[in-house]
Enzyme design. Structure first.
Site, PDB file in Angstrom:
ATOM      1  N   LYS A  54     -71.391 -68.698  32.080  1.00 28.19           N
ATOM      2  CA  LYS A  54     -71.790 -67.355  31.636  1.00 28.19           C
ATOM      3  C   LYS A  54     -70.582 -66.422  31.615  1.00 28.19           C
ATOM      4  CE  LYS A  54     -76.586 -67.787  33.060  1.00 28.19           C
ATOM      5  NZ  LYS A  54     -77.713 -67.444  33.916  1.00 28.19           N
ATOM      6  N   GLN A  98     -78.711 -64.930  39.555  1.00 26.45           N
ATOM      7  CA  GLN A  98     -78.944 -66.337  39.224  1.00 26.45           C
ATOM      8  C   GLN A  98     -80.053 -66.907  40.105  1.00 26.45           C
ATOM      9  OE1 GLN A  98     -77.520 -67.819  36.632  1.00 26.45           O
ATOM     10  NE2 GLN A  98     -78.506 -69.784  36.994  1.00 26.45           N
ATOM     11  N   ASP A 121     -82.258 -60.609  31.887  1.00 23.39           N
ATOM     12  CA  ASP A 121     -83.088 -61.815  32.008  1.00 23.39           C
ATOM     13  C   ASP A 121     -84.513 -61.545  31.530  1.00 23.39           C
ATOM     14  OD1 ASP A 121     -81.986 -64.208  32.896  1.00 23.39           O
ATOM     15  OD2 ASP A 121     -81.862 -63.536  34.979  1.00 23.39           O
TER      16      ASP A 121
END
Ligand SMILES: Nc1nc2c(c(=O)[nH]1)N[C@@H](CN(C=O)c1ccc(C(=O)N[C@@H](CCC(=O)O)C(=O)O)cc1)CN2
Length: 297
Positions: A54, A98, A121
């Site tokens: 990422k 995460q 997200d």
């Protein structure tokens, strides 16, 4: 029939290219650089790989990348304080924690502490509610990437029968909402659905997101249907070592389907490409600028 392979790696590279073009324009015309912060708690090997990827791709598209690694035993209060610091930072437009988090941390609490406008997200309860009611939201990356590939392959999805196998908050439920938004007739099935093969056989679109390696078999698939395989499972090879497989049994499904995403190289790469697209979208919204076309739901 032999299925067309939907190349997620190539599609993701195209999306990242589009994001990079928009980022360059934002810098040139408005002096703004989108910023993404990723928080990783602990040492989970797969999470470390994803977070590294990422960061690398964020920099490649011209964005600011910030990575915060926190100890496996970090307290919830410390993690919440980190999220608050990022919420308050005007150079950060996207925040991602995460997953999975270590067991002593309450994931829902942590996710819901992220500013919904920076929740790239799309997991915050506000974004879940906005998506569910057809309002502008941040959309979870894996379902968004799957939708982009489906739209690209089919054009309109209107009226198609879609069966989503899996009811997770991260993939199954938002995927179903997105397909509904595109006027599909949607069934959410799962591991306890009665006679799952016959339910799946009704589908023009099958999204396999159940987390069981190679569970969906070719004789469950209606000839010509599209199979989007969200599963990423590592299994042992008979000759030793391991390999990645999806939730669909690739060979038998590809022999019947009209189109299929492979694992690896299908939905997975789209997840990070859509994260970058969401960060760009969040940055545009934060600055009252027009959102990039084709990069949101
Ligand atoms: N906060 C989040 N956590 C997690 C998410 C997420 O979207 N947000 N998704 C997954 C992990 N993930 C990104 O974080 C992710 C998974 C897989 C891939 C990918 O490109 N996979 C490759 C294969 C990689 C390999 O060799 O292991 C592929 O499918 O081709 C990217 C991102 C859970 N956590």
């Amino acid at each position: 029939m032999t299925a067309t392979v939907i190349d997620g790696k190539a599609f993701a590279a195209k999306v990242r290219g589009q994001v990079a073009e928009h980022v360059a324009k934002l810098k040139e015309e408005h002096g703004i650089t989108p910023g993404l912060a990723v928080v990783l708690v602990g040492e989970d090997p797969a999470s470390q790989v994803y977070v590294k990827s990422k960061g690398k791709m964020t920099v490649e598209v011209g964005m600011k990348s910030v990575e915060h690694r926190m100890d496996e035993n970090v307290s919830e209060a410390e993690l919440l304080a980190m999220v608050q610091k990022l919420n308050d930072d005007p150079t950060i437009h996207g925040i991602l924690v995460q997953l999975p988090l270590p067991g002593h941390l309450n994931s829902d609490l942590v996710i819901n502490s992220i500013d919904p406008a920076k929740d790239v997200d799309g997991f915050h309860i506000s974004n879940v509610g906005l998506l569910g009611t057809g309002q502008k939201s941040m959309v979870p990356c894996t379902p968004l990437g799957s939708l982009m590939m489906l739209r690209d392959h089919h054009g309109s999805l209107s009226g198609l029968n879609a069966v989503v196998i899996g009811r997770s908050n991260i993939v199954g439920k938002p995927m179903a909402q997105l397909l509904l938004g595109d006027s599909c007739t949607v069934t959410i099935a799962h591991s306890r659905t009665k006679d799952l093969p016959s339910v799946v056989r009704q589908a023009d679109i099958v999204v396999a997101a159940v987390g069981r390696p190679q569970m969906v078999l070719g004789d469950w698939i209606k000839p010509g249907a599209t199979v989007i395989d969200v599963g990423i499972n590592r299994i042992d090879k008979p000759e030793g070592g391991t390999r990645l497989v999806g939730d669909a049994d690739y060979d038998s499904c590809a022999a019947v389907a009209g189109a299929i995403t492979p694992v690896p190289g299908g939905v997975g790469p789209m997840t990070i490409a859509c994260l970058l697209a969401n960060t760009l979208t969040a940055c545009c919204r934060a600055n009252g600028l027009t959102e990039p076309e084709g990069l949101t739901a």
